[in-house]
Scaffold this motif. Sequence first.
Motif, short mmCIF file in Angstrom:
data_model
loop_
_atom_site.label_atom_id
_atom_site.label_comp_id
_atom_site.label_asym_id
_atom_site.label_seq_id
_atom_site.Cartn_x
_atom_site.Cartn_y
_atom_site.Cartn_z
N LYS A 38 1.73 -14.15 10.33
CA LYS A 38 0.93 -13.50 11.37
C LYS A 38 0.75 -12.02 11.06
O LYS A 38 -0.35 -11.46 11.20
CB LYS A 38 1.61 -13.68 12.73
CG LYS A 38 0.79 -13.12 13.89
CD LYS A 38 1.46 -13.41 15.22
CE LYS A 38 0.62 -12.86 16.38
NZ LYS A 38 1.27 -13.13 17.70
N GLN A 39 1.82 -11.36 10.62
CA GLN A 39 1.72 -9.95 10.24
C GLN A 39 0.82 -9.78 9.02
O GLN A 39 0.06 -8.80 8.93
CB GLN A 39 3.11 -9.38 9.97
CG GLN A 39 3.96 -9.17 11.20
CD GLN A 39 5.31 -8.55 10.86
OE1 GLN A 39 5.70 -8.48 9.69
NE2 GLN A 39 6.04 -8.10 11.88
N ALA A 40 0.89 -10.71 8.08
CA ALA A 40 0.05 -10.64 6.88
C ALA A 40 -1.42 -10.71 7.27
O ALA A 40 -2.26 -10.00 6.69
CB ALA A 40 0.40 -11.79 5.93
N ALA A 41 -1.74 -11.56 8.26
CA ALA A 41 -3.13 -11.67 8.73
C ALA A 41 -3.59 -10.36 9.37
O ALA A 41 -4.72 -9.92 9.18
CB ALA A 41 -3.26 -12.82 9.72
N ILE A 42 -2.67 -9.73 10.14
CA ILE A 42 -3.01 -8.46 10.78
C ILE A 42 -3.26 -7.37 9.73
O ILE A 42 -4.24 -6.62 9.79
CB ILE A 42 -1.89 -8.03 11.74
CG1 ILE A 42 -1.82 -8.99 12.93
CG2 ILE A 42 -2.11 -6.60 12.23
CD1 ILE A 42 -0.63 -8.76 13.85
N TYR A 43 -2.36 -7.31 8.73
CA TYR A 43 -2.52 -6.30 7.68
C TYR A 43 -3.76 -6.59 6.82
O TYR A 43 -4.36 -5.66 6.26
CB TYR A 43 -1.28 -6.24 6.81
CG TYR A 43 -0.14 -5.47 7.43
CD1 TYR A 43 -0.32 -4.16 7.87
CD2 TYR A 43 1.13 -6.04 7.56
CE1 TYR A 43 0.72 -3.45 8.45
CE2 TYR A 43 2.18 -5.33 8.13
CZ TYR A 43 1.96 -4.03 8.57
OH TYR A 43 3.00 -3.32 9.14
N THR A 44 -4.14 -7.85 6.71
CA THR A 44 -5.38 -8.18 5.99
C THR A 44 -6.58 -7.59 6.72
O THR A 44 -7.48 -7.01 6.11
CB THR A 44 -5.54 -9.70 5.87
OG1 THR A 44 -4.45 -10.23 5.11
CG2 THR A 44 -6.84 -10.04 5.15
N ARG A 45 -6.58 -7.73 8.05
CA ARG A 45 -7.68 -7.16 8.83
C ARG A 45 -7.65 -5.63 8.77
O ARG A 45 -8.71 -4.98 8.77
CB ARG A 45 -7.62 -7.67 10.27
CG ARG A 45 -7.89 -9.16 10.38
CD ARG A 45 -8.14 -9.59 11.81
NE ARG A 45 -6.93 -9.62 12.61
CZ ARG A 45 -6.10 -10.64 12.68
NH1 ARG A 45 -6.34 -11.74 11.97
NH2 ARG A 45 -5.02 -10.60 13.45
N VAL A 46 -6.45 -5.06 8.69
CA VAL A 46 -6.34 -3.61 8.50
C VAL A 46 -6.96 -3.21 7.16
O VAL A 46 -7.60 -2.16 7.04
CB VAL A 46 -4.86 -3.17 8.56
CG1 VAL A 46 -4.70 -1.71 8.11
CG2 VAL A 46 -4.30 -3.34 9.96
N SER A 47 -6.81 -4.08 6.16
CA SER A 47 -7.40 -3.82 4.84
C SER A 47 -8.92 -3.72 4.93
O SER A 47 -9.54 -2.90 4.24
CB SER A 47 -7.00 -4.92 3.86
OG SER A 47 -5.61 -4.96 3.67
#
Length: 493
Positions: free
Chosen positions: A210-219
């Motif tokens: 879930k955090q990886a998905a959030i950081y992907t959107r931050v990317s």
Amino acid sequence: MSEIEKTIPENSIKNNPKIMRAWALYDWANSVYSLVITSTIFPIYYSILTTAYEKDEYVKETGQWIKVPVRNLIKIFGKEYQPDAVYGYSLTLSFLIVVLLSPILSSLADTIGNKKSFLQFFCYLGATSCMGLAMFTGMGSVWLGLLFSVTASVGFWGSLVFYNSFLPDIATPDKQDSLSAKGYVYGYIGSVILVVICLVLIQVCAETPKQAAIYTRVSFLLTGAWWFGFSQYTFKHLPQFGQVKEQLPKDLVLLNYKNIFKSHAEQGGFIEVFKDNISFYIDIVKQSFKELFKVGNHLFGDRNLKYFLTSFFFYSVGMQTIFLMATLFGKSEINMAQDKLIMTLLLIQIEAIIGALFFSWLSRKIGNKNVISITVAMWIGACLAAYYLNKENPNVEYQFYGIAGVIGLVMGGLQAMSRSTYSKLLPTDSMDNTTYFSFYDVLEKLAIILGTFIFATLIEHYNNMRYAALSMTIFFALGLIFIRFLKVKNNTK
């Protein structure tokens, strides 16, 4: 109709270090889209979000069990499609939009002398669209993700029409090879830096999926901010170079929102001015495609440009298609893990930096024609090597890395040499450079449309991407044949 050139002294534009640096820095700004959104993080993110679940499958050749994703189908007009196919169609749509818009907008830019403004518009469209991709969070918002993917692609490729057309405006022929290569080098370095930052966020900082998905959107937010922010230096120092004609509408309304709020009493009122604008834009649309065909006939009437553009079209079919399909090839043909695939694409970017610099230096020794011939021949070798890749071979990943390294090397060199060679073959000090580069851009996009269509058709027919890769050797071979007919002197020999 008489023509009035903007009163910017030419000697203050040509070979001005600050202007050339500002131009090259736009590659630093926009190339993050090409790597983050087109090649690495977004395609993998899209694949994850459109995957329903993974099943175990035994591969007899390797004696191993692998995870095979089962995808959520996307329904369009009552018919279901594979998500990768829909993504491919969305990219094709974006290229078609650019092909249709480029002649119109370049004609408009050459007419009213504001191609920097158009460069800004497409830059901001692309940057904000990259940030908009952060709103794509699952199948419920898949169409939003595809929409922003299309508009980001239009922004990126649309801006390149106007960006490339500045090259002959700001640099003399003897400087264009090195400046073109510098732009690509800036772009490769900048995009690698941002991808590394994004990968640290996604793979190191994130502790859960879930955090990886959030950081992907931050990317995606970082990509848009990077593009928008660094382009400001370009827009500050790049001149508003162009040509202004006398017979313009009384007051441009649709391109200048400030004029909408004027009374326009001296020009007969807002309605009359608006009608005048509509008539002007309709004429622009009609004339733009006439001008495109006229420019095409003019360019192909020149022997050297005819052979160069024909060669450029054929090798672009192969080069651009393989770059767009590289991620899919690695996943489908040799089951490469996502992290290894991203590292391979980073390898391509690093190799491209070396390639742009090396082949720019080599062009001064043996000429552009010979450099292009060498790089195209190396492309043919890479395609043949990809065809003979065998996932049963325990060293197949290392072979894939080797092919990727060659592709990165020749891609950087061929892209830089193509842009500068075309620039040097154009009429000197022409005020129609935007239109010339619009034709160049349209030709490249038509090559991409043809290449991706052939690639996809062969995959569907043979259920094997190796045959699709092999087919690209035909186009590279045709490009190699036609470039050898080029007859030029000095540093474009």
